[in-house]
Motif scaffolding. Structure first.
Motif, short mmCIF file in Angstrom:
data_model
loop_
_atom_site.label_atom_id
_atom_site.label_comp_id
_atom_site.label_asym_id
_atom_site.label_seq_id
_atom_site.Cartn_x
_atom_site.Cartn_y
_atom_site.Cartn_z
N SER A 66 0.83 -1.20 0.00
CA SER A 66 0.00 0.00 0.00
C SER A 66 0.87 1.25 0.00
O SER A 66 1.47 1.61 1.03
CB SER A 66 -0.93 0.01 1.22
N LEU A 67 0.94 1.93 -1.14
CA LEU A 67 1.67 3.19 -1.21
C LEU A 67 1.03 4.25 -0.31
O LEU A 67 1.72 5.11 0.24
CB LEU A 67 1.73 3.70 -2.65
N VAL A 68 -0.29 4.19 -0.19
CA VAL A 68 -1.00 5.15 0.66
C VAL A 68 -0.52 5.01 2.11
O VAL A 68 -0.16 6.01 2.76
CB VAL A 68 -2.52 4.93 0.57
N ALA A 69 -0.52 3.78 2.61
CA ALA A 69 -0.11 3.56 4.00
C ALA A 69 1.36 3.92 4.22
O ALA A 69 1.72 4.51 5.25
CB ALA A 69 -0.36 2.10 4.38
N ILE A 70 2.21 3.60 3.25
CA ILE A 70 3.63 3.96 3.36
C ILE A 70 3.77 5.48 3.45
O ILE A 70 4.55 6.00 4.24
CB ILE A 70 4.42 3.39 2.17
N GLY A 71 2.99 6.19 2.63
CA GLY A 71 3.02 7.65 2.67
C GLY A 71 2.55 8.20 4.01
O GLY A 71 3.12 9.16 4.53
N TRP A 72 1.52 7.59 4.58
CA TRP A 72 1.05 8.03 5.89
C TRP A 72 2.11 7.84 6.96
O TRP A 72 2.30 8.70 7.83
CB TRP A 72 -0.20 7.24 6.28
N LYS A 114 3.90 10.58 9.17
CA LYS A 114 3.55 10.39 10.58
C LYS A 114 2.10 10.77 10.88
O LYS A 114 1.76 11.23 11.97
CB LYS A 114 4.50 11.20 11.50
N LYS A 115 1.25 10.56 9.89
CA LYS A 115 -0.15 10.95 10.02
C LYS A 115 -1.03 10.05 9.17
O LYS A 115 -0.80 9.89 7.98
CB LYS A 115 -0.33 12.39 9.57
N CYS A 116 -2.04 9.45 9.81
CA CYS A 116 -3.02 8.63 9.08
C CYS A 116 -4.10 9.57 8.52
O CYS A 116 -4.95 10.07 9.25
CB CYS A 116 -3.64 7.61 10.03
N ARG A 117 -4.04 9.81 7.22
CA ARG A 117 -4.93 10.79 6.59
C ARG A 117 -6.20 10.12 6.05
O ARG A 117 -6.63 10.42 4.93
CB ARG A 117 -4.18 11.53 5.49
N ILE A 168 -5.03 4.35 15.96
CA ILE A 168 -4.44 5.31 15.02
C ILE A 168 -3.75 6.44 15.80
O ILE A 168 -2.61 6.82 15.49
CB ILE A 168 -5.52 5.88 14.09
N GLU A 169 -4.43 6.97 16.80
CA GLU A 169 -3.86 8.06 17.59
C GLU A 169 -2.57 7.60 18.28
O GLU A 169 -1.57 8.34 18.32
CB GLU A 169 -4.88 8.54 18.63
N ARG A 170 -2.58 6.40 18.81
CA ARG A 170 -1.39 5.87 19.48
C ARG A 170 -0.25 5.68 18.50
O ARG A 170 0.91 5.98 18.79
CB ARG A 170 -1.73 4.55 20.16
N ALA A 171 -0.58 5.20 17.29
CA ALA A 171 0.45 4.98 16.27
C ALA A 171 1.06 6.30 15.82
O ALA A 171 2.29 6.42 15.65
CB ALA A 171 -0.15 4.25 15.07
N GLU A 172 0.24 7.32 15.60
CA GLU A 172 0.74 8.63 15.18
C GLU A 172 1.66 9.22 16.26
O GLU A 172 2.71 9.80 15.93
CB GLU A 172 -0.43 9.58 14.92
N LYS A 173 1.29 9.07 17.51
CA LYS A 173 2.13 9.60 18.60
C LYS A 173 3.47 8.88 18.64
O LYS A 173 4.52 9.51 18.83
CB LYS A 173 1.40 9.45 19.93
N TRP A 174 3.45 7.56 18.43
CA TRP A 174 4.71 6.81 18.45
C TRP A 174 5.63 7.28 17.32
O TRP A 174 6.84 7.46 17.53
CB TRP A 174 4.45 5.31 18.31
#
Length: 217
Positions: A151-157, A161-164, A180-186
């Motif tokens: 997934s290029l989309v997920a790699i880009g996110w 450092k942000k799930c768009r 998602i919030e926990r992953a972005e913070k990490w």
């Protein structure tokens, strides 16, 4: 110092036989299609060779050398996946739908972790969370091998450092949004040594972590 005398065997040429100078040999083979010839250190060697077949000295299909182990950069240039690596994949029944994701070691096919099912998710969210979960786990275990995702989309996110995602948060997918919030913070608080790479499905087949298990690698 005089050059050591050589003897030239011509198996196929304008004339065949044993010649004592390169000039004589050259006259028989230069410009002659598929000429077969070889030099030897002594007349005895040349006479023995002339009685044998040319293929004994130059095999038509020589046994190939054992291939060397390629570096990661060489593997990428040859469009082959890096053997010592991991891959992630997500499966979602519907969009949105029930979501699960996992990580697999690419050569052994060992499942490293799997998560889900989660309600009202999307495939890209699953891919994003799978990559981050792998990064978190591998950092704790000091594993620096690459991670593949298709997934290029997920790699880009992950890079941003942000799930768009455009998915709306609901009561049924609130757990996913917490993840998602926990992953972005990490991602904001940590760095990592693993490269996150795109799996070339059109060349290599399905990614090893694929839930349909169609991988050719």
């Amino acid at each position: 110092m005089d050059k050591k005398k050589k003897f030239y065997v011509v198996w196929k040429g304008r004339k065949t036989g044993i010649f004592t100078t390169w000039e004589e040999c050259k006259a028989q083979v230069e410009g002659y299609a598929d000429a077969k010839y070889k030099s030897f250190e002594s007349r005895e060697q040349a006479e023995k060779a002339f009685k044998n077949e040319y293929s004994q000295y130059y095999p038509i299909n020589p046994k190939p050398d054992k291939p060397k182990e390629l570096s990661e950069d060489e593997l990428r240039r040859l469009s082959r996946p890096i053997a010592e690596s991991y891959s992630v994949d997500a499966a979602c029944s519907g969009n949105p739908g029930t979501l699960e994701y996992r990580c697999v070691h690419n050569t052994s096919k060992e499942i490293i972790f799997k998560q889900g099912p989660y309600e009202d998710g999307t495939n890209n969210i699953g891919e994003f969370l799978a990559i981050v979960d792998a990064l978190v786990l591998f950092k704790s275990k000091k594993i620096t091998s690459p991670i593949y995702s298709d997934s290029l989309v997920a790699i880009g996110w992950v890079e941003k450092k942000k799930c768009r995602t455009k998915l709306e948060q609901t009561k049924s997918n609130s757990t996913l949004f917490e993840l998602i919030e926990r992953a972005e913070k990490w991602l904001l608080d940590n760095d990592y040594d693993n490269r996150v790479l795109k799996w070339k499905t059109d060349i290599w087949g399905e990614i090893p972590a694929d839930y349909e298990r169609k991988c050719r690698f």
